[in-house]
Design an enzyme around this catalytic site. Structure first.
Site, PDB file in Angstrom:
ATOM      1  N   CYS A 346     -37.034   2.831  26.750  1.00 56.59           N
ATOM      2  CA  CYS A 346     -36.991   1.390  26.980  1.00 56.59           C
ATOM      3  C   CYS A 346     -37.292   0.979  28.427  1.00 56.59           C
ATOM      4  O   CYS A 346     -38.033   0.001  28.636  1.00 56.59           O
ATOM      5  CB  CYS A 346     -35.676   0.788  26.499  1.00 56.59           C
ATOM      6  SG  CYS A 346     -34.249   1.874  26.593  1.00 56.59           S
ATOM      7  N   ARG A 375     -32.478  15.092  26.273  1.00 60.08           N
ATOM      8  CA  ARG A 375     -31.061  14.777  26.435  1.00 60.08           C
ATOM      9  C   ARG A 375     -30.261  16.053  26.584  1.00 60.08           C
ATOM     10  O   ARG A 375     -30.500  17.034  25.899  1.00 60.08           O
ATOM     11  CB  ARG A 375     -30.556  13.968  25.228  1.00 60.08           C
ATOM     12  CG  ARG A 375     -31.242  12.621  25.168  1.00 60.08           C
ATOM     13  CD  ARG A 375     -30.714  11.725  24.080  1.00 60.08           C
ATOM     14  NE  ARG A 375     -31.486  10.485  24.079  1.00 60.08           N
ATOM     15  CZ  ARG A 375     -31.342   9.500  23.210  1.00 60.08           C
ATOM     16  NH1 ARG A 375     -30.428   9.592  22.271  1.00 60.08           N
ATOM     17  NH2 ARG A 375     -32.091   8.415  23.286  1.00 60.08           N
ATOM     18  N   GLN A 393     -39.126  10.158  19.855  1.00 59.55           N
ATOM     19  CA  GLN A 393     -38.678   9.024  19.050  1.00 59.55           C
ATOM     20  C   GLN A 393     -39.892   8.193  18.676  1.00 59.55           C
ATOM     21  O   GLN A 393     -40.771   7.975  19.505  1.00 59.55           O
ATOM     22  CB  GLN A 393     -37.723   8.145  19.854  1.00 59.55           C
ATOM     23  CG  GLN A 393     -36.422   8.822  20.220  1.00 59.55           C
ATOM     24  CD  GLN A 393     -35.549   7.914  21.055  1.00 59.55           C
ATOM     25  OE1 GLN A 393     -35.978   7.381  22.067  1.00 59.55           O
ATOM     26  NE2 GLN A 393     -34.314   7.725  20.612  1.00 59.55           N
ATOM     27  N   ASP A 395     -40.438   5.147  18.778  1.00 59.54           N
ATOM     28  CA  ASP A 395     -39.612   4.144  19.439  1.00 59.54           C
ATOM     29  C   ASP A 395     -40.383   2.843  19.615  1.00 59.54           C
ATOM     30  O   ASP A 395     -41.550   2.854  19.993  1.00 59.54           O
ATOM     31  CB  ASP A 395     -39.227   4.688  20.826  1.00 59.54           C
ATOM     32  CG  ASP A 395     -37.952   4.073  21.350  1.00 59.54           C
ATOM     33  OD1 ASP A 395     -37.349   3.258  20.632  1.00 59.54           O
ATOM     34  OD2 ASP A 395     -37.565   4.422  22.472  1.00 59.54           O
ATOM     35  N   HIS A 397     -39.966  -1.429  20.997  1.00 55.68           N
ATOM     36  CA  HIS A 397     -39.161  -2.484  21.603  1.00 55.68           C
ATOM     37  C   HIS A 397     -39.847  -3.808  21.337  1.00 55.68           C
ATOM     38  O   HIS A 397     -41.019  -3.976  21.660  1.00 55.68           O
ATOM     39  CB  HIS A 397     -38.971  -2.221  23.096  1.00 55.68           C
ATOM     40  CG  HIS A 397     -38.219  -0.956  23.344  1.00 55.68           C
ATOM     41  ND1 HIS A 397     -38.831   0.260  23.581  1.00 55.68           N
ATOM     42  CD2 HIS A 397     -36.883  -0.695  23.310  1.00 55.68           C
ATOM     43  CE1 HIS A 397     -37.917   1.192  23.695  1.00 55.68           C
ATOM     44  NE2 HIS A 397     -36.726   0.651  23.543  1.00 55.68           N
ATOM     45  N   LYS A 481     -25.529  -2.012  17.344  1.00 55.10           N
ATOM     46  CA  LYS A 481     -26.661  -1.447  16.607  1.00 55.10           C
ATOM     47  C   LYS A 481     -26.378  -1.345  15.118  1.00 55.10           C
ATOM     48  O   LYS A 481     -25.228  -1.232  14.687  1.00 55.10           O
ATOM     49  CB  LYS A 481     -27.044  -0.080  17.161  1.00 55.10           C
ATOM     50  CG  LYS A 481     -26.155   1.066  16.729  1.00 55.10           C
ATOM     51  CD  LYS A 481     -26.657   2.400  17.261  1.00 55.10           C
ATOM     52  CE  LYS A 481     -25.657   3.508  16.977  1.00 55.10           C
ATOM     53  NZ  LYS A 481     -25.875   4.708  17.756  1.00 55.10           N
ATOM     54  N   HIS A 527     -34.396  -2.831  20.195  1.00 54.58           N
ATOM     55  CA  HIS A 527     -34.832  -1.433  20.147  1.00 54.58           C
ATOM     56  C   HIS A 527     -34.873  -1.007  18.685  1.00 54.58           C
ATOM     57  O   HIS A 527     -33.964  -1.342  17.932  1.00 54.58           O
ATOM     58  CB  HIS A 527     -33.836  -0.500  20.833  1.00 54.58           C
ATOM     59  CG  HIS A 527     -33.438  -0.895  22.232  1.00 54.58           C
ATOM     60  ND1 HIS A 527     -33.664  -0.080  23.307  1.00 54.58           N
ATOM     61  CD2 HIS A 527     -32.820  -1.988  22.728  1.00 54.58           C
ATOM     62  CE1 HIS A 527     -33.190  -0.643  24.402  1.00 54.58           C
ATOM     63  NE2 HIS A 527     -32.667  -1.809  24.088  1.00 54.58           N
TER      64      HIS A 527
END
Length: 652
Positions: A346, A375, A393, A395, A397, A481, A527
Site C-alpha cells: 500500500c 514478513r 499478494q 493486491d 488499492h 476488515k 485494500h
RNA sequence: GCCGGCUUGGCGCAGCGGUAGCGCAACGCUCUUGUAAAGCGUAGGUCGUCGGUUCGAUCCCGACAGCCGGCUCCA
C-alpha cells in the site's frame, strides 16, 4: 461432516411423577441411546432427579450435544489415567473440541510417545471398570480446600463469575465436583460443570492422538502446559471413519503433493518459508496470474509495478514501522539509509496516487499488482505454502470518496466471490474483524472514523447474504476488515481474501483530490487481496483438488501413450495438432510398456491420456482414458482435439 | 518465538559404538500390440551442520539449521 448423521428424532416426554431420574423418565418413554438428558432445556446427567412435569428430552450419543458430553467424559478419563500413571501431575482444563477432546497438564516431564500408549491403555482399564460419574455440589470454600494442590483449578474457581466466557470447569450458579465411583468408593475427582455419561464404560470409542504444548489460558505470557489430544465417537465405526478421513487429508496435503507432482520445493539453502516453483508449479501459477490479471483489468483496475524494498521513512509515513516492525525483516544499511523489504504494497501505491494532483473525476482509482512481500513470521508458524515468509499478494488499492466507499466495497466483494468460484471454491462465510476498544495503542485513528468504516463493511458484508462471523480485535492497525473464509472439498476452512477500509494512510500520506466545488478532500482507500497470497492459494487449491487440477490449470493436460513404439510417430502428429491449439501435451515415447506409462500418467493426475494402437491408427482415431479410469475409444483425432480444447476453455 | 519429536542417496524407508543397506526414480542393454508396475545390469550417500565424549561416532552429549505436531500469531 460426519458430525451430523441422520437419526430418528430425539424422544421428548414429561416426567409423570416426582422423584424420578431423567433416565427413568426416558426409559419409560422408550428412549434408548441417551448420553445425557435435556430437562427443561438444560443438559443434565441421566442420574439426576427431575421435577414432576419437567420436559425431559433424549440426547442421543451421535447428536452434537451427545458427542460433546461423551468427549468431555473421555477427557476426564484421560486426566484420571494421567494422574494415576504420573502422580503429582497438575490439571489444567479438559474441554470437548471438534472431533474429540484435550486435557492440559503440568507434568514433571513432558509426555513421550511411549507415555501416550501407556495412557491410552490406562484409559481402557478405567473404562472397563465401569466407574460411575457422580455429581456433587460444593461451596467455593470447600472446593478450594479440596483442590488446594491444584493451582490451575484454584485459579478457575477464582475466575468464576468474573470470567466473561463460561468453561467446562466452572460456570452457572454453583460449583460442582464429579467423583468417579467404583462401588461406593471414590477413586478420582475433578472440578467440573458436567454433565457426564453415566459411567466410564459408556464411552463408545476413543483414541489418543498426540501431545503438544499449550499456554495456560491461551496466553503466551503464561506457563506452558502439556496438552494431550484425543478423539472420541459415538461408535467404533465412526471412529474408524474419522481415522480414514485423516488419512485422506494426509494424502491431499499440498506439501506431499508438491513433491509427488514436482510443483514446488523449499530449499534449505534459500531459507525457511521461501518457496521455489518448479516448471509444473510454474504453469499453475502462471495460469492463475494470467486469469486474475485479466479479470482485474476487466473490473477497472490499472496494473502497476513497485519494487521489493524501500527506505525506512516510507514505512514511518504509512504507520507500519511503529505497529508492524516485528513482522518485518530487519533493515539493510546502504549509503546511510536503512532499507526494508516491504511487508505490504500500500505505501508504494500511495506514492503513485500522490505523484500528481488528482481530480474527483478520476475516482475510484484502482491500482493492482502481484506485489511480493516479505514478513518475518515466527519460525514455529511456517507451514508449506499456507504460511511463508515471502509471498505475492494479488493486491489492490481502491482510492475513492467516502461516499463511494460502500459501492466500492460491494464491487470488490462481488468480484472476489466470483473469482473464487471460477477456481472451484463456492462455499464461503465472511469474518468481520474490528478494533479492540480495550487496546487503543494497537489501533490508530479517531473513534468516529472506526465506527463509520466498521459500519460500511458490516453493511456490505450483510448484503452478500453470507454468514457473517465477528472477529473482535482482529482489525489491522489502520482499519477494520472483512475476510472471506472458503471451505474446501473436505470441509476445511481457509482464510483467503481480505477487504480493508483505511482512512489512516490517506491522512499519513496527505492524499488529496480536488472535489467538484474546488475544495481539496481526502480520499479513503480500500485494500483488497483477492486470493490473499498466490502461494497460499496454490496450496489451498492443491488440497481442494487433491492434486487433480481442472484441465485449464493442469501442468500437463494430455499424455499420449502408444500401445507399441511403432505408433510413436502417429502420436507425435496428433500431439502437434494439440500443441497448435495451445494444449500442454507430452508424448510418452520412453522404453516403458504401455501399462507402466498409464500408471505414471495416472500418478501425475493428468486429466487426459490419449492412447493409440493399430486400430486407432487405421481409423485415424485416438482412445481416451480419463483420470477416473473410464475410457472413450476410437475417437476421430479432430473430435478428440476439439473435446480437449473445449474442456480447457470452459475451465471445467 | 515457546514445548515436544524428527533429519540416512532425488523420493519413501531399514540399520546402529567398529565408517551403510532396501524399494521406487535415474542411467545402460534386451524387451514392447489395448488401459495402474517387463527382465537383467550400472551408478549414486564425508548418514543436516559445527563442536564434544571415545582407541573409534551415522549411532552417545551439546549448540545451530531445517522439517513435523501443537500453542501463540497470520495473507
Amino acid at each position: 461432516m460426519s458430525e451430523l448423521p441422520v437419526h430418528a428424532p430425539a424422544v421428548s416426554t414429561r416426567a409423570t411423577a416426582a422423584g424420578l431420574t431423567a433416565q427413568e423418565v426416558l426409559t419409560a418413554a422408550g428412549a434408548k441411546d441417551s448420553a445425557v438428558a435435556r430437562v427443561d432445556g438444560v443438559l443434565v446427567d441421566l442420574t439426576s432427579v427431575v421435577a414432576q412435569d419437567a420436559v425431559v428430552e433424549q440426547v442421543p450419543y451421535a447428536s452434537p450435544d451427545g458427542l460433546a458430553v461423551l468427549r468431555h467424559s473421555a477427557a476426564h478419563v484421560l486426566a484420571q489415567a494421567v494422574q494415576e500413571l504420573f502422580p503429582g501431575t497438575l490439571l489444567g482444563i479438559g474441554p470437548p473440541i471438534k472431533d474429540g477432546f484435550y486435557y492440559d497438564f503440568l507434568p514433571a516431564q513432558p509426555f513421550t510417545p511411549e507415555d501416550l500408549s501407556l495412557i491410552e491403555k490406562k484409559m481402557s482399564d478405567i473404562t472397563r471398570q465401569r466407574q460411575r460419574f457422580s455429581r456433587r455440589v460444593v461451596s467455593e470454600r470447600d472446593a478450594k480446600a479440596e483442590l488446594g494442590h491444584e493451582k490451575f483449578k484454584l485459579e478457575l474457581i477464582a475466575l468464576k463469575g468474573s470470567a466473561p466466557e463460561e468453561s467446562v470447569e466452572v460456570g452457572g450458579t454453583e460449583l460442582t465436583i464429579y467423583d468417579n465411583l467404583v462401588g461406593t468408593e471414590t477413586v478420582w475427582s475433578d472440578l467440573c460443570r458436567g454433565p457426564h455419561l453415566p459411567t466410564t464404560r459408556d464411552i463408545p470409542a476413543f483414541k489418543i492422538m498426540r501431545s503438544a504444548a499449550a499456554y495456560w489460558r491461551g496466553d503466551q505470557a503464561n506457563e506452558q502446559l502439556q496438552r494431550i489430544y484425543g478423539t472420541a465417537w459415538a461408535s467404533k465405526d465412526d471412529l474408524k471413519e474419522h481415522l480414514r478421513l485423516i488419512e485422506e487429508a494426509e494424502k491431499r496435503d499440498h506439501r506431499r503433493l508438491g513433491v509427488e507432482l514436482d510443483l514446488f520445493s523449499f530449499p534449505d539453502e534459500i531459507g525457511s518459508g521461501l518457496v521455489v516453483f518448479h516448471p509444473k508449479g510454474g504453469v499453475i501459477k502462471r495460469e492463475m496470474e494470467d486469469y486474475v490479471r485479466r479479470r482485474h483489468l476487466e473490473e477497472g483496475f490499472d496494473y502497476v509495478g513497485t519494487p521489493h524494498i524501500a527506505k525506512e521513512g516510507l514505512f514511518h509515513t504509512s504507520g507500519h514501522l511503529p505497529y508492524f516492525a516485528d513482522g518485518m525483516f530487519p533493515p539493510m544499511v546502504m549509503e546511510g539509509s536503512d532499507y526494508y523489504l516491504k511487508a505490504m504494497n500500500c505505501p508504494m501505491h500511495n506514492l503513485i496516487y500522490r505523484s500528481r494532483g488528482r481530480s474527483y473525476r478520476e475516482l475510484p482509482l484502482r491500482y493492482f499488482e502481484f506485489g511480493s512481500v516479505y514478513r518475518n513470521e515466527p519460525s514455529g508458524v511456517i507451514h508449506g505454502l499456507t504460511r511463508v515468509r515471502g509471498f505475492a499478494q494479488d493486491d489492490s488499492h481502491s482510492y475513492c470518496t467516502k461516499e463511494q466507499a460502500p459501492d466500492e466495497v460491494k464491487h470488490l466483494l462481488t468480484f472476489i466471490l466470483g473469482l473464487l468460484k471460477d477456481f472451484g471454491l463456492d462455499d464461503f462465510y465472511l469474518e468481520l474483524s474490528t478494533r479492540d476498544d480495550s487496546k487503543p495503542d494497537k489501533f490508530v485513528g479517531t473513534n468516529e472514523d472506526w465506527v463509520t468504516a466498521t459500519a460500511v463493511l458490516e453493511q456490505c458484508a450483510r448484503d452478500t447474504g453470507l454468514e457473517l462471523v465477528p472477529d473482535p480485535g482482529g482489525a489491522a492497525f489502520y482499519g477494520p476488515k472483512i475476510s472471506v473464509q472458503a471451505r474446501d472439498a473436505i470441509g476445511r476452512t481457509w482464510q483467503m481474501s481480505t477487504v480493508q477500509y483505511d482512512f489512516n494512510q490517506p491522512r499519513g500520506f496527505e492524499l488529496e483530490y480536488q472535489a467538484a466545488d474546488g475544495s481539496r478532500q481526502q480520499p479513503v482507500m480500500i485494500h483488497a487481496a483477492k486470493f490473499g497470497s498466490i502461494e497460499r492459494f496454490i496450496g489451498v487449491l492443491t488440497e481442494h483438488y487433491a492434486g487433480a487440477f481442472p484441465a485449464w490449470l493442469s501442468p500437463v493436460q494430455v499424455v499420449m501413450i502408444p500401445v507399441h513404439s511403432d505408433y510413436d510417430g502417429y502420436l507425435w502428429e496428433v500431439a502437434a495438432q494439440l500443441k497448435a491449439s495451445g494444449v500442454r501435451v507430452e508424448v510418452d515415447d520412453s522404453d516403458d510398456r504401455m501399462q507402466k506409462k498409464i500408471r505414471n500418467a495416472q500418478k501425475l493426475k493428468v486429466p487426459f491420456m490419449l492412447i493409440a494402437g493399430g486400430e486407432d491408427v487405421e481409423a485415424g482415431a485416438v482412445s481416451f482414458r480419463f483420470r477416473d479410469g473410464t475410457q472413450d475409444n476410437g475417437i476421430p483425432v479432430a473430435d478428440a482435439v476439439a473435446r480437449i480444447v473445449e474442456a480447457v476453455l470452459s475451465r471445467a
